[in-house]
Design a protein around this motif. Structure first.
Motif, PDB file in Angstrom:
ATOM      1  N   VAL A 298       0.837  -1.202   0.000  1.00  0.00           N
ATOM      2  CA  VAL A 298       0.000   0.000   0.000  1.00  0.00           C
ATOM      3  C   VAL A 298       0.874   1.254   0.000  1.00  0.00           C
ATOM      4  CG1 VAL A 298      -1.782   1.291   1.227  1.00  0.00           C
ATOM      5  CG2 VAL A 298      -1.906  -1.198   1.129  1.00  0.00           C
ATOM      6  N   TRP A 299       1.928   1.222   0.822  1.00  0.00           N
ATOM      7  CA  TRP A 299       2.836   2.367   0.835  1.00  0.00           C
ATOM      8  C   TRP A 299       3.497   2.564  -0.526  1.00  0.00           C
ATOM      9  CZ3 TRP A 299       3.017   6.586   3.266  1.00  0.00           C
ATOM     10  CH2 TRP A 299       2.703   6.679   4.623  1.00  0.00           C
ATOM     11  N   ARG A 300       3.918   1.476  -1.152  1.00  0.00           N
ATOM     12  CA  ARG A 300       4.545   1.600  -2.473  1.00  0.00           C
ATOM     13  C   ARG A 300       3.587   2.245  -3.476  1.00  0.00           C
ATOM     14  NH1 ARG A 300       9.432  -0.749  -3.252  1.00  0.00           N
ATOM     15  NH2 ARG A 300      10.111  -2.349  -1.778  1.00  0.00           N
ATOM     16  N   SER A 301       2.337   1.815  -3.463  1.00  0.00           N
ATOM     17  CA  SER A 301       1.386   2.361  -4.435  1.00  0.00           C
ATOM     18  C   SER A 301       1.129   3.840  -4.171  1.00  0.00           C
ATOM     19  CB  SER A 301       0.076   1.572  -4.395  1.00  0.00           C
ATOM     20  OG  SER A 301      -0.613   1.772  -3.172  1.00  0.00           O
ATOM     21  N   HIS A 302       1.111   4.244  -2.898  1.00  0.00           N
ATOM     22  CA  HIS A 302       0.904   5.657  -2.578  1.00  0.00           C
ATOM     23  C   HIS A 302       2.120   6.487  -2.967  1.00  0.00           C
ATOM     24  CE1 HIS A 302      -2.690   4.448  -0.463  1.00  0.00           C
ATOM     25  NE2 HIS A 302      -2.911   5.678  -0.050  1.00  0.00           N
ATOM     26  N   LEU A 303       3.300   6.021  -2.598  1.00  0.00           N
ATOM     27  CA  LEU A 303       4.512   6.788  -2.873  1.00  0.00           C
ATOM     28  C   LEU A 303       4.828   6.825  -4.363  1.00  0.00           C
ATOM     29  CD1 LEU A 303       6.599   5.478   0.146  1.00  0.00           C
ATOM     30  CD2 LEU A 303       5.764   7.813  -0.151  1.00  0.00           C
ATOM     31  N   ASP A 304       4.377   5.822  -5.095  1.00  0.00           N
ATOM     32  CA  ASP A 304       4.613   5.808  -6.542  1.00  0.00           C
ATOM     33  C   ASP A 304       3.785   6.842  -7.292  1.00  0.00           C
ATOM     34  OD1 ASP A 304       6.551   3.899  -6.446  1.00  0.00           O
ATOM     35  OD2 ASP A 304       5.276   2.229  -7.083  1.00  0.00           O
ATOM     36  N   ARG A 305       2.895   7.526  -6.590  1.00  0.00           N
ATOM     37  CA  ARG A 305       2.151   8.605  -7.246  1.00  0.00           C
ATOM     38  C   ARG A 305       3.091   9.723  -7.702  1.00  0.00           C
ATOM     39  NH1 ARG A 305      -3.811   8.540  -7.685  1.00  0.00           N
ATOM     40  NH2 ARG A 305      -4.351   6.590  -6.666  1.00  0.00           N
ATOM     41  N   VAL A 306       4.249   9.806  -7.059  1.00  0.00           N
ATOM     42  CA  VAL A 306       5.265  10.775  -7.470  1.00  0.00           C
ATOM     43  C   VAL A 306       6.557  10.013  -7.711  1.00  0.00           C
ATOM     44  CG1 VAL A 306       6.581  12.833  -6.839  1.00  0.00           C
ATOM     45  CG2 VAL A 306       4.196  12.614  -6.107  1.00  0.00           C
ATOM     46  N   GLN A 307       7.054  10.063  -8.927  1.00  0.00           N
ATOM     47  CA  GLN A 307       8.319   9.423  -9.269  1.00  0.00           C
ATOM     48  C   GLN A 307       9.243  10.482  -9.847  1.00  0.00           C
ATOM     49  OE1 GLN A 307       7.413   6.180 -11.907  1.00  0.00           O
ATOM     50  NE2 GLN A 307       6.420   4.967 -10.309  1.00  0.00           N
ATOM     51  N   VAL A 308      10.475  10.517  -9.345  1.00  0.00           N
ATOM     52  CA  VAL A 308      11.391  11.569  -9.762  1.00  0.00           C
ATOM     53  C   VAL A 308      12.722  10.985 -10.207  1.00  0.00           C
ATOM     54  CG1 VAL A 308      10.357  13.228  -8.169  1.00  0.00           C
ATOM     55  CG2 VAL A 308      12.374  11.939  -7.464  1.00  0.00           C
ATOM     56  N   GLU A 309      13.365  11.743 -11.074  1.00  0.00           N
ATOM     57  CA  GLU A 309      14.767  11.510 -11.387  1.00  0.00           C
ATOM     58  C   GLU A 309      15.545  12.542 -10.572  1.00  0.00           C
ATOM     59  OE1 GLU A 309      17.711  12.627 -15.002  1.00  0.00           O
ATOM     60  OE2 GLU A 309      15.866  11.572 -15.570  1.00  0.00           O
ATOM     61  N   PRO A 310      16.190  12.153  -9.486  1.00  0.00           N
ATOM     62  CA  PRO A 310      16.802  13.128  -8.587  1.00  0.00           C
ATOM     63  C   PRO A 310      18.169  13.591  -9.076  1.00  0.00           C
ATOM     64  CG  PRO A 310      17.164  10.939  -7.734  1.00  0.00           C
ATOM     65  CD  PRO A 310      16.343  10.773  -8.995  1.00  0.00           C
ATOM     66  N   VAL A 311      18.623  14.693  -8.514  1.00  0.00           N
ATOM     67  CA  VAL A 311      19.966  15.184  -8.775  1.00  0.00           C
ATOM     68  C   VAL A 311      20.989  14.341  -8.033  1.00  0.00           C
ATOM     69  CG1 VAL A 311      21.519  17.149  -8.436  1.00  0.00           C
ATOM     70  CG2 VAL A 311      19.180  17.520  -9.251  1.00  0.00           C
ATOM     71  N   SER A 312      20.629  13.844  -6.847  1.00  0.00           N
ATOM     72  CA  SER A 312      21.546  13.069  -6.012  1.00  0.00           C
ATOM     73  C   SER A 312      20.762  12.092  -5.159  1.00  0.00           C
ATOM     74  CB  SER A 312      22.360  13.998  -5.098  1.00  0.00           C
ATOM     75  OG  SER A 312      21.498  14.650  -4.169  1.00  0.00           O
ATOM     76  N   GLY A 313      21.477  11.138  -4.568  1.00  0.00           N
ATOM     77  CA  GLY A 313      20.841  10.195  -3.657  1.00  0.00           C
ATOM     78  C   GLY A 313      20.310  10.881  -2.415  1.00  0.00           C
ATOM     79  N   GLU A 314      21.010  11.910  -1.945  1.00  0.00           N
ATOM     80  CA  GLU A 314      20.540  12.646  -0.772  1.00  0.00           C
ATOM     81  C   GLU A 314      19.223  13.345  -1.072  1.00  0.00           C
ATOM     82  OE1 GLU A 314      21.935  16.567   1.720  1.00  0.00           O
ATOM     83  OE2 GLU A 314      23.425  14.988   1.364  1.00  0.00           O
ATOM     84  N   GLN A 315      19.125  13.961  -2.234  1.00  0.00           N
ATOM     85  CA  GLN A 315      17.866  14.614  -2.612  1.00  0.00           C
ATOM     86  C   GLN A 315      16.739  13.597  -2.720  1.00  0.00           C
ATOM     87  OE1 GLN A 315      17.138  15.973  -6.672  1.00  0.00           O
ATOM     88  NE2 GLN A 315      16.634  18.007  -5.881  1.00  0.00           N
ATOM     89  N   GLN A 316      17.038  12.423  -3.252  1.00  0.00           N
ATOM     90  CA  GLN A 316      16.029  11.361  -3.356  1.00  0.00           C
ATOM     91  C   GLN A 316      15.507  10.984  -1.980  1.00  0.00           C
ATOM     92  OE1 GLN A 316      14.672   9.890  -5.987  1.00  0.00           O
ATOM     93  NE2 GLN A 316      14.354   7.711  -5.646  1.00  0.00           N
ATOM     94  N   THR A 317      16.409  10.857  -1.009  1.00  0.00           N
ATOM     95  CA  THR A 317      16.001  10.485   0.344  1.00  0.00           C
ATOM     96  C   THR A 317      15.135  11.559   0.977  1.00  0.00           C
ATOM     97  OG1 THR A 317      17.961   9.113   0.693  1.00  0.00           O
ATOM     98  CG2 THR A 317      16.860   9.946   2.657  1.00  0.00           C
ATOM     99  N   VAL A 318      15.555  12.810   0.856  1.00  0.00           N
ATOM    100  CA  VAL A 318      14.798  13.899   1.464  1.00  0.00           C
ATOM    101  C   VAL A 318      13.421  14.019   0.821  1.00  0.00           C
ATOM    102  CG1 VAL A 318      14.737  16.382   1.887  1.00  0.00           C
ATOM    103  CG2 VAL A 318      16.887  15.140   2.120  1.00  0.00           C
ATOM    104  N   LEU A 319      13.353  13.941  -0.494  1.00  0.00           N
ATOM    105  CA  LEU A 319      12.076  14.088  -1.186  1.00  0.00           C
ATOM    106  C   LEU A 319      11.158  12.905  -0.904  1.00  0.00           C
ATOM    107  CD1 LEU A 319      10.203  15.572  -3.086  1.00  0.00           C
ATOM    108  CD2 LEU A 319      11.477  14.637  -5.024  1.00  0.00           C
ATOM    109  N   ALA A 320      11.689  11.686  -0.937  1.00  0.00           N
ATOM    110  CA  ALA A 320      10.869  10.504  -0.667  1.00  0.00           C
ATOM    111  C   ALA A 320      10.315  10.547   0.757  1.00  0.00           C
ATOM    112  CB  ALA A 320      11.684   9.237  -0.880  1.00  0.00           C
ATOM    113  N   THR A 321      11.150  10.972   1.708  1.00  0.00           N
ATOM    114  CA  THR A 321      10.704  11.040   3.103  1.00  0.00           C
ATOM    115  C   THR A 321       9.669  12.138   3.289  1.00  0.00           C
ATOM    116  OG1 THR A 321      12.882  10.247   3.792  1.00  0.00           O
ATOM    117  CG2 THR A 321      11.477  11.202   5.481  1.00  0.00           C
ATOM    118  N   ALA A 322       9.852  13.266   2.599  1.00  0.00           N
ATOM    119  CA  ALA A 322       8.855  14.330   2.674  1.00  0.00           C
ATOM    120  C   ALA A 322       7.511  13.849   2.133  1.00  0.00           C
ATOM    121  CB  ALA A 322       9.342  15.557   1.891  1.00  0.00           C
TER     122      ALA A 322
END
Length: 749
Positions: A298-322
């Motif tokens: 369920v979490w995967r389906s909700h979080l998959d509503r937004v998929q991004v190509e990040p600038v960095s792994g750190e940005q990916q973590t911050v955005l995914a957690t937000a």
């Protein structure tokens, strides 16, 4: 996005690299900590479960009560005395701290119940938490929408215990404990029990099932066992005479012995709690592995509503957690209202509308429109049953102490849903409650004298009238819409034309400047009141610290003099507080979207990071995290106005599932945003292949679009300077057949 989420972000005091440039001029008065927790949650679910240390404000962590500066600690290490259910997410002094039905795995006698164990080997993911107590017990937690499942792996011991304390709640801090007024516990059969506590005016029921290796089950009271007893009934409990009580299972444990406890919850009795557990368990036993897997999906389906190509792994973590934090609250609990008997939508932990109406609720509406409709109907039911559209609504009875924060904020959600023409809302029913709510509390002052104090309520109520006029027009009531539009002009009385700022008043957290630059429904007239574009931009530049020296942030226990000096700056609070979260976009109406880009990029670079200290302030039920999501996409919603403002994305590419459609956002020419790097400015925008010179979309346009292409460069290009977002006082082309009906004059004009 699921694999990049770090639920530990925001659980400790802010620890970000030193700010530089413009961000170094911002002053943060409120607590410098996210106040999140890493416990197991379900997307918008009713139940959460988390290690319990008794600390402020979620029950997890090391910190004491705090309202400004760096929080003091009450624990040197991460500790837990067990695992509790129902927690807030990112709030501050909410005064409803839950943490009911503490479960503690033990290898000590019952007399040791309540001691804290050091935590180690913590790990967490959406819907899952695991850690090891210093007693050697490995602990794992997961949840369903209305249930929780614990799994404990014991070391070898001749008499291990699993203890449920039904008497405690709240925090282990002065004046923060919760005591049930009534309680009933019963053993129903081997490994099966149930209970109900009346706590803070709400009946909370639980159905428990334990898969233990033939362990004995008992009731206990005041740390004394009750062999042979099958019921405990307390018809009246006083806080002065409370003795702890609960349930226990005990027996020998071989090394690696696994014990599961499954708890179904309900606000409508034990039988419904049992049914909720059965529904959440999928008919499987033992349930932990299946429940964790189902919640993960369920979490995967909700979080998959937004998929991004990040600038960095750190940005990916911050955005995914937000994104994750934006989906923890509110708690949707259909058919669970304890206050009225009818089934239907019920939502709690709206904590509070003041925190979430500008960012989190528009994100909910964009990604999960059916949830937004459900929330709207729940709010209208609350109004029908309890007399007002709430500013804050929790799993507790009592006056809404947050009414001083704002007025008529639910109206913005309803107006946006009305404009989107989403099905499922009876708009005649909504109209009745929206209009009536505007006349209550501070609304009475507004009608009698034309202004309400704190003066920020004047702005709220004026916007509320404008939002209600949207519904009146939908219903074809032009006379009512005209009257409401006339009342919506009252925002003018909140401002002093000689300063361009709000008049003298008291303010709920923050000062005059923090509230002076919010996005009103008539920004064109508001800028004229300030003296025009140049004067307004000068005010904004001063507010955001352009050309100003760096400031020093409050530390632990800041003095009154230190706080007074900080507030005297009249400065942007760097996203540490709610009143000015939309202020960076006010530049759009003055033809300076380049300034918006400068401020927003500084926030994205300096105010968010990885690690437990990665948030600049209280996450406030996802309101702060939702801001980060919107800003990273180069978008910002204007609550109640059917506008989405455009800016510079911080990611090269993002795909958003908006209802049944998908929107691709691309940012050509994006340079990684780092401290000291040039700002990414918008050079041009195209929507589905057509050039777009304006700086906004309507909500409907956003939902129907398939590709928003933004080209960026290191310098302002002039894009968007000639087309201002709409305001209600913009000239309207004359209609050939009829003239607009004049609005009745309000009594105070």
């Amino acid at each position: 996005m699921y694999d990049a989420v770090d639920p530990f972000i925001g659980t400790e005091a802010t620890r970000l690299p030193p700010a530089s440039g413009l961000a170094a001029t911002w002053w943060w008065p409120k607590p410098q900590i996210g106040n999140t927790h890493p416990g197991a949650t379900h997307p918008f679910g009713m139940v959460s479960v988390c290690p319990y240390s008794g600390a402020y404000p979620t029950g997890y962590g090391r910190y004491d009560f705090n309202t400004e500066g760096v929080p003091p600690t009450v624990h040197d290490d991460l500790v837990a005395s067990g695992f509790t259910h129902f927690q807030q997410s990112g709030t501050g002094a909410i005064r409803k701290y839950y943490n009911y039905f503490r479960v503690t795995p033990m290898v000590e006698p019952l007399d040791s119940l309540g001691r804290t164990y050091r935590l180690s080997e913590e790990e967490a993911a959406p819907g899952y938490w695991a850690g090891t107590l210093e007693s050697g017990v490995r602990c794992e937690l997961t949840v369903g929408p209305k249930s929780a499942v614990h799994r404990y792996t014991f070391p070898s011991h001749h008499e291990a215990r699993l203890v449920v304390d039904a008497s405690m709640g709240g925090l282990a801090l002065p004046h923060s404990q919760t005591v049930p007024l009534r309680a009933h516990l019963a053993l129903l059969g081997p490994g099966v029990a149930q209970g109900e506590i009346l706590v803070e005016g709400v009946p909370l029921s639980v159905h428990l099932e334990v898969t233990s290796p033939g362990w004995r089950q008992l009731l206990w009271y005041d740390r004394r066992l009750m062999p042979g007893g099958t019921r405990l009934d307390f018809d009246y409990i006083r806080s002065t005479t409370l003795r702890s009580f609960g349930l226990m299972w005990r027996g020998p444990a071989a090394a690696g012995e696994v014990v599961e406890i499954r708890l179904g919850f309900s606000l409508r009795g034990c039988e419904q709690a049992r049914a909720n557990l059965a529904a959440d368990s999928g008919g499987r036993a033992p349930a932990f592995g299946w429940r964790r897997s189902a919640t993960t999906q369920v979490w995967r389906s909700h979080l998959d509503r937004v998929q991004v190509e990040p600038v960095s792994g750190e940005q990916q973590t911050v955005l995914a957690t937000a994104l994750y934090h934006s989906m923890v609250k509110p708690c949707f609990a259909p058919d669970e209202s304890p206050a009225w008997p009818t089934d239907g939508p019920f939502v709690f932990d709206i904590c509070t509308m003041w925190d979430i109406y500008r960012t989190q609720l528009p994100l909910l509406t964009a990604l999960f429109p059916e949830r937004a409709v459900e929330l709207a109907n729940a709010l209208l039911s609350v109004c029908e049953q309890e007399g007002n559209l709430p500013i804050g609504y929790r799993m507790a009875k009592g006056a809404d102490r947050f009414s001083r924060q704002g007025s008529a904020l639910a109206h913005t959600l309803l107006a946006d849903l009305c404009r989107l023409d989403l099905p499922g809302i009876d708009w005649e029913w909504a109209m009745v409650h929206m209009e009536a709510d505007l006349r209550r509390s501070y609304g009475e002052d507004y009608l009698v004298s034309g202004v309400a104090h704190p003066v920020s309520h004047t702005l709220d109520l004026a916007l509320g009238y404008s939002c209600t006029a949207v519904v009146a027009r939908r219903l074809g009531d032009a006379e009512l819409a005209g009257r409401l539009c006339g009342l919506a002009e009252g925002w003018r009385r909140a401002f002093d034309p000689s300063t361009g700022l709000l008049v003298d008043s008291s303010f709920y957290e923050g000062g005059r400047e923090n509230y002076s630059f919010r996005l009103l429904h008539d920004m064109r007239a508001r800028i004229e009141l300030a003296g025009g574009d140049t004067a307004f931009v000068t005010l904004l530049d001063r507010f955001f610290g352009f050309g100003q020296p760096p400031v020093r942030q409050p530390g632990v226990g800041p003095s009154t003099e230190e706080l007074a000096a900080g507030y005297a700056l009249g400065r942007f609070e760097g996203l540490n507080n709610e009143p000015d979260v939309d202020a960076p976009w006010a530049y759009h109406w003055a033809g300076r979207p380049d300034r918006t880009s400068e401020v927003v990029q500084q926030v994205l670079v300096h105010q968010f990071g990885t690690g437990r200290g990665g948030l600049p302030g209280n996450d406030d039920s996802g309101g702060l995290s939702s801001w980060y999501v919107w800003a990273s996409l180069g978008l910002f919603p204007v609550a109640g106005q059917d506008l989405v403002l455009l800016g510079a994305p911080a990611v090269p590419e993002a795909r958003l599932r908006l209802g049944d459609g998908e929107l691709l956002v691309t940012a050509g020419g994006l340079q990684p945003a780092e401290p000291g790097s040039p700002t990414n400015h918008v050079r041009s925008v195209s929507l589905d292949g057509h050039p777009l010179t304006r700086t906004w979309l309507t909500g409907t346009e956003l939902r129907r679009a398939s590709h928003l292409a933004v080209e960026l460069g290191p310098r302002p290009s002039g894009w968007g300077t000639g087309h201002r977002p709409p305001s209600v006082s913009d000239p309207v082309p004359a209609r050939p057949r009829s003239r607009p009906r004049p609005s009745p004059t309000p009594p105070w004009r």
